[in-house]
Design an enzyme around this catalytic site. Structure first.
Site, mmCIF file in Angstrom:
data_model
loop_
_atom_site.group_PDB
_atom_site.id
_atom_site.type_symbol
_atom_site.label_atom_id
_atom_site.label_comp_id
_atom_site.label_asym_id
_atom_site.label_seq_id
_atom_site.Cartn_x
_atom_site.Cartn_y
_atom_site.Cartn_z
ATOM 1 N N GLY A 233 113.725 87.712 55.529
ATOM 2 C CA GLY A 233 112.992 88.547 54.601
ATOM 3 C C GLY A 233 112.879 89.767 54.612
ATOM 4 O O GLY A 233 113.452 90.772 53.791
ATOM 5 N N ILE A 459 109.625 83.379 59.144
ATOM 6 C CA ILE A 459 110.782 83.852 58.419
ATOM 7 C C ILE A 459 111.838 84.003 59.357
ATOM 8 O O ILE A 459 112.958 84.829 58.936
ATOM 9 C CB ILE A 459 110.296 85.496 57.867
ATOM 10 C CG1 ILE A 459 109.847 86.308 59.000
ATOM 11 C CG2 ILE A 459 109.246 85.454 56.774
ATOM 12 C CD1 ILE A 459 109.731 87.782 58.571
ATOM 13 N N GLY A 460 111.968 83.064 60.258
ATOM 14 C CA GLY A 460 113.158 83.029 61.279
ATOM 15 C C GLY A 460 112.682 83.616 62.487
ATOM 16 O O GLY A 460 113.449 83.631 63.686
ATOM 17 N N THR A 461 111.511 84.103 62.840
ATOM 18 C CA THR A 461 111.236 84.791 64.040
ATOM 19 C C THR A 461 110.515 83.816 65.137
ATOM 20 O O THR A 461 110.254 84.003 66.220
ATOM 21 C CB THR A 461 109.969 85.780 63.812
ATOM 22 O OG1 THR A 461 108.841 85.228 63.133
ATOM 23 C CG2 THR A 461 110.621 86.980 63.060
ATOM 24 N N ARG A 614 101.010 90.564 76.159
ATOM 25 C CA ARG A 614 101.495 89.403 76.919
ATOM 26 C C ARG A 614 102.714 88.629 76.069
ATOM 27 O O ARG A 614 102.844 88.698 75.044
ATOM 28 C CB ARG A 614 100.269 88.334 76.920
ATOM 29 C CG ARG A 614 100.645 86.972 77.860
ATOM 30 C CD ARG A 614 99.320 86.205 77.466
ATOM 31 N NE ARG A 614 99.673 84.763 78.257
ATOM 32 C CZ ARG A 614 98.731 83.905 78.373
ATOM 33 N NH1 ARG A 614 97.582 84.165 77.758
ATOM 34 N NH2 ARG A 614 98.908 82.756 79.165
ATOM 35 N N LEU A 616 104.496 85.724 74.818
ATOM 36 C CA LEU A 616 104.157 84.288 74.466
ATOM 37 C C LEU A 616 105.411 83.433 74.463
ATOM 38 O O LEU A 616 105.283 82.353 74.954
ATOM 39 C CB LEU A 616 103.560 84.462 73.164
ATOM 40 C CG LEU A 616 102.301 85.168 72.863
ATOM 41 C CD1 LEU A 616 102.098 85.143 71.342
ATOM 42 C CD2 LEU A 616 101.065 84.599 73.534
ATOM 43 N N THR A 620 111.952 83.637 72.043
ATOM 44 C CA THR A 620 112.015 84.315 70.824
ATOM 45 C C THR A 620 111.885 85.835 70.886
ATOM 46 O O THR A 620 112.202 86.472 69.783
ATOM 47 C CB THR A 620 110.621 83.641 70.015
ATOM 48 O OG1 THR A 620 109.455 83.801 70.482
ATOM 49 C CG2 THR A 620 110.898 82.067 69.683
ATOM 50 N N GLN A 624 114.529 88.490 68.930
ATOM 51 C CA GLN A 624 113.936 89.522 68.006
ATOM 52 C C GLN A 624 114.656 90.985 68.716
ATOM 53 O O GLN A 624 115.211 91.979 67.979
ATOM 54 C CB GLN A 624 112.540 89.844 68.265
ATOM 55 C CG GLN A 624 111.841 88.845 67.378
ATOM 56 C CD GLN A 624 112.212 88.631 66.090
ATOM 57 O OE1 GLN A 624 111.897 89.556 65.234
ATOM 58 N NE2 GLN A 624 112.755 87.564 65.714
ATOM 59 N N GLU A 692 109.596 94.161 64.756
ATOM 60 C CA GLU A 692 110.260 95.321 64.258
ATOM 61 C C GLU A 692 110.532 96.331 65.303
ATOM 62 O O GLU A 692 111.521 97.331 64.858
ATOM 63 C CB GLU A 692 109.562 95.879 62.999
ATOM 64 C CG GLU A 692 109.602 94.702 61.930
ATOM 65 C CD GLU A 692 108.468 95.180 61.031
ATOM 66 O OE1 GLU A 692 108.931 96.231 59.770
ATOM 67 O OE2 GLU A 692 107.209 94.796 61.055
#
Length: 725
Positions: A233, A459-461, A614, A616, A620, A624, A692
């Site tokens: 996106g 959105i793919g994150t 922190r 998580l 993932t 990013q 981002e």
């Protein structure tokens, strides 16, 4: 102790995606669906004087050709429609590529072929398409969503004039386009004349629902938007664009579902972009490198129909300790399509700020990293408040150590490896993450399995995965016993997956709802005479892997499944917890190589260290970083949209000529390091928004590495070979 949060957990939706089971917007098959195809205008500014649709209507399979004469008048005063005007409401042409008609046919191919047979006649007017051509008319736009376009602290002009060291540089960048692999797609289905369902490629389903409800004069409850999966996106799918409104109107007029899938070229004029900008940075500093003044002027593209300034300069007045700052974002009105936020909007200003700091470091003979440490901000520069959790200094230390920064040869242009110059560059990274109100529902069923429901988006994150982890930990369930449902407005409401806000917005509510479910089940258990835990004080009951036990006598135990089967019905909790926005930080170090004869640039090594609060999910987060580094390579070395100044036409509206980085362009090694220190100011388990951030400094670090390699400073992206030959 947490079993799942913070671990390298594989994506729970990974199998569905790689096997094709994941259903994207264009994949939904609705009986009787027709296909829409937009006809786009071919002039830049003027008026549509005639539209001949007769030949198109006679083509095989064509059901209708809709124009401004057929479209309803949309009320877009509410919701999130930022374009400034709605196409196909009148005959005025505001930009090249503006929709002027829609063909609806039995197949996509029939609709597309018929669209080529629509004949338009125009009256043209003079147009302006570049910031350079219009810069004399630049003005200060009003604040956008409360964010001012001018910020002043101290007396920057006086401090600059008296500074022992001064630097004055200008930086430019062209228009960029988002180009998610999944194109924008809408399938509109009406039930009668007052109930609308949209299968939409949207990173903001609730926002789309509210906007479409306002546009058609419907109650919000009569509009349902569904978007379980997105193929990217980057901001472009967080805004309602004309094709969605036009498709919904066409379906209502036709009395049948209509599906519109934009072509790649249509996305270049119809769904936003990062606007062209020109920036001037003036720095004042002491001979020790301490900043005394920052003056940052930006001129960016607006349009004749809107005043939206999408590229933020927040970093300039927040990132470094400096008593005198003047930031001003000016706009010029161009006859171009409307821009949009593009991942990450902050990077435009940071390209200028961070490059100018690198230039200053060479001017005063101070290492670029030491210059940043010397101007480290330990308090909010605008309020004076101490940060609740900021560990950027740890990022500098970790990243520099891993990269080997202190072994760097300070002189530019002296390190070679064969036919290549080798350079090292670095930059600070930061991004403001937002917070949108979000509710989450957690249901523990009679089978002992949990369902988490949020009208957020993935959105793919990795949103599905992280939400599932948090809920599983809060209830002490195995991950396999938790299912997360997203992307549907019938679920508890949440905000847009943008501004790196999803995790900090959604996680607090998910965690509380799951913990409340656990507490409710314990209460039911100790009150149940049939349970081995009957009469045990609730605070003595522990849970693990879906089993409840008496901490004083572990032989007394029960299971979620048995408790709820006896109870006879699920336990459900909906929770809403507010979080606060904030900042995420990082430092990126890059090795780049420049061929001494051909001028081509290779990025061969990247180390990024990040303060994300922190951690998580380590996997993932690293994903990013890989995406951010790759995006930064594209920004630095190849991405640019070309506009023909005579016609206003975009001449590279496809992925064969609008170049984006692929696997071969990525460095063989990307190291991602995380401080992993919970931020006490975040209600989201101490985690901060991150997505981002790892983009924001990569292009700068590449440019700084090119200078270190060659001694040539480039201030205009992309850094293409012609600038280095």
């Amino acid at each position: 102790m947490s079993k799942l949060v913070g671990r390298d957990v594989a994506r729970v939706d990974g199998r569905a995606k790689v096997t094709g089971a994941a259903t994207y917007a264009a994949d939904h098959q609705i009986t009787g669906t027709l296909f829409g195809f937009l006809v786009l205008g071919t002039i830049t500014r003027g008026e549509l004087t005639d539209l001949d649709t007769a030949e198109a209507k006679a083509m095989p399979g064509v059901v209708a050709v809709y124009t401004h004469a057929d479209m309803p008048r949309f009320d877009v005063s509410e919701g999130f429609y930022l374009k400034g005007f709605v196409p196909m409401q009148d005959t005025t042409i505001h930009h090249n590529g503006q929709p002027i008609a829609m063909v609806v046919a039995a197949t996509f191919e029939q609709a597309r072929e018929a669209a080529d047979r629509v004949r338009a006649t125009y009256r043209t007017e003079p147009h302006v398409l570049s910031v350079t051509a219009a810069r004399d008319d630049a003005y200060l736009p009003p604040p956008m969503f409360g964010e001012p376009n001018e910020v002043t602290r101290g007396d920057a002009a006086a401090a600059l004039a008296s500074a022992p060291v001064r630097l004055d540089r200008s930086y430019t960048a062209p228009t960029h386009h988002h180009n998610p692999i999944e194109p924008h797609a809408t399938t509109a289905v009406w039930d009668g004349d007052d109930r609308l369902t949209l299968f939409e490629s949207s990173q903001a389903v609730v926002t789309f629902r509210d906007t479409l409800a306002g546009a058609f004069g419907l109650a919000a409850g009569n509009v349902r938007v569904i978007a379980p999966y997105l193929g990217g996106g980057f901001g472009t799918k967080g805004v309602v664009w004309p094709h969605t409104l036009i498709t919904a109107a066409a379906a209502r007029l036709a009395g049948r579902p209509v599906k519109t899938v934009l072509t790649r070229a249509q996305m270049f004029t119809g769904t936003g972009h990062r606007t062209e900008f020109q920036q001037r940075i003036r720095l004042g500093a002491g001979r020790d490198g301490r900043l005394t003044a920052i003056v940052h002027d930006t001129i960016a593209q607006l349009t004749a129909t809107d005043e939206n300034m999408f590229n933020s300069s927040i970093a300039t007045h927040t990132l470094y300790a400096c008593p005198n700052v003047h930031v001003r974002q000016l706009g010029v009105r161009l006859d171009m399509p409307t821009g949009a936020w593009m991942r990450s909007p902050d990077m435009s200003a940071q390209f200028a700020l961070e490059t100018s700091l690198d230039e200053l470091s060479y001017q005063i003979g101070l290492d670029p990293l030491d210059l940043r440490l010397r101007n480290y901000a330990r308090t909010d520069q605008n309020t004076g408040d101490r940060f609740t959790g900021k560990h950027l200094d740890d990022c500098y230390r970790m990243g520099a150590e891993k990269f080997g920064w202190r072994r760097r040869e300070r002189r530019p242009g002296v390190t070679r490896d064969g036919d290549e110059y080798v350079g090292w560059g670095m930059a600070t990274e930061t991004h403001t993450y937002g917070n949108f109100p979000a509710s989450a529902g957690v249901t523990l069923g009679v089978d002992g399995a949990a369902r988490v429901a949020v009208a957020s988006q993935d959105i793919g994150t990795g949103t599905y995965t992280v939400i599932s982890q948090v809920a599983a930990d809060a209830m002490d369930l195995p991950l396999a016993r938790v299912t997360t449902v997203l992307g549907d407005t019938i679920l508890p409401p949440a905000g847009s997956s943008s501004i790196s806000s999803t995790m900090p917005s959604v996680i607090p509510s998910v965690d509380k709802a799951a913990r409340d479910v656990r507490a409710a089940v314990i209460k039911i258990t100790v009150a149940d005479r049939r349970s081995p835990l009957h009469g045990v004080p609730a605070d003595r009951v522990t849970t693990s892997d879906g089993r409840l036990a008496d901490s004083a006598d572990p032989s007394r135990s029960d299971t979620y499944r048995d408790v709820l089967r006896r109870h006879g019905k699920p336990v459900e909790v909906i929770a809403t917890v507010e979080n606060t926005p904030g900042h995420t930080y990082g430092a990126v170090f890059v090795e780049a190589r420049v061929h001494r004869r051909y001028g081509n640039v290779r990025v061969t090594r990247v180390v990024g260290a990040y303060d994300v609060g922190r951690v998580l999910n380590r996997r993932t987060l690293r994903s990013q970083v890989i995406g951010g580094v790759t995006w930064g390579i594209g920004y630095a070395l190849m991405e640019h949209t070309l506009v023909d100044q005579a016609s206003g036409r975009i001449v590279n509206p496809n992925l064969s000529t609008y170049l984006v980085p692929v696997n071969a362009d990525a460095p063989p090694r990307i190291d991602a390091l995380f401080v992993d220190e919970p931020d006490p100011g975040s209600a989201g388990l101490g985690a901060k928004g991150f997505g981002e951030t790892p983009i924001t400094g990569v292009a700068v670090a590449i440019g700084n590495a090119i200078f270190h390699a060659t001694g040539r400073r480039l201030r205009d992206v992309p850094f293409t070979q012609d600038k280095l030959l």
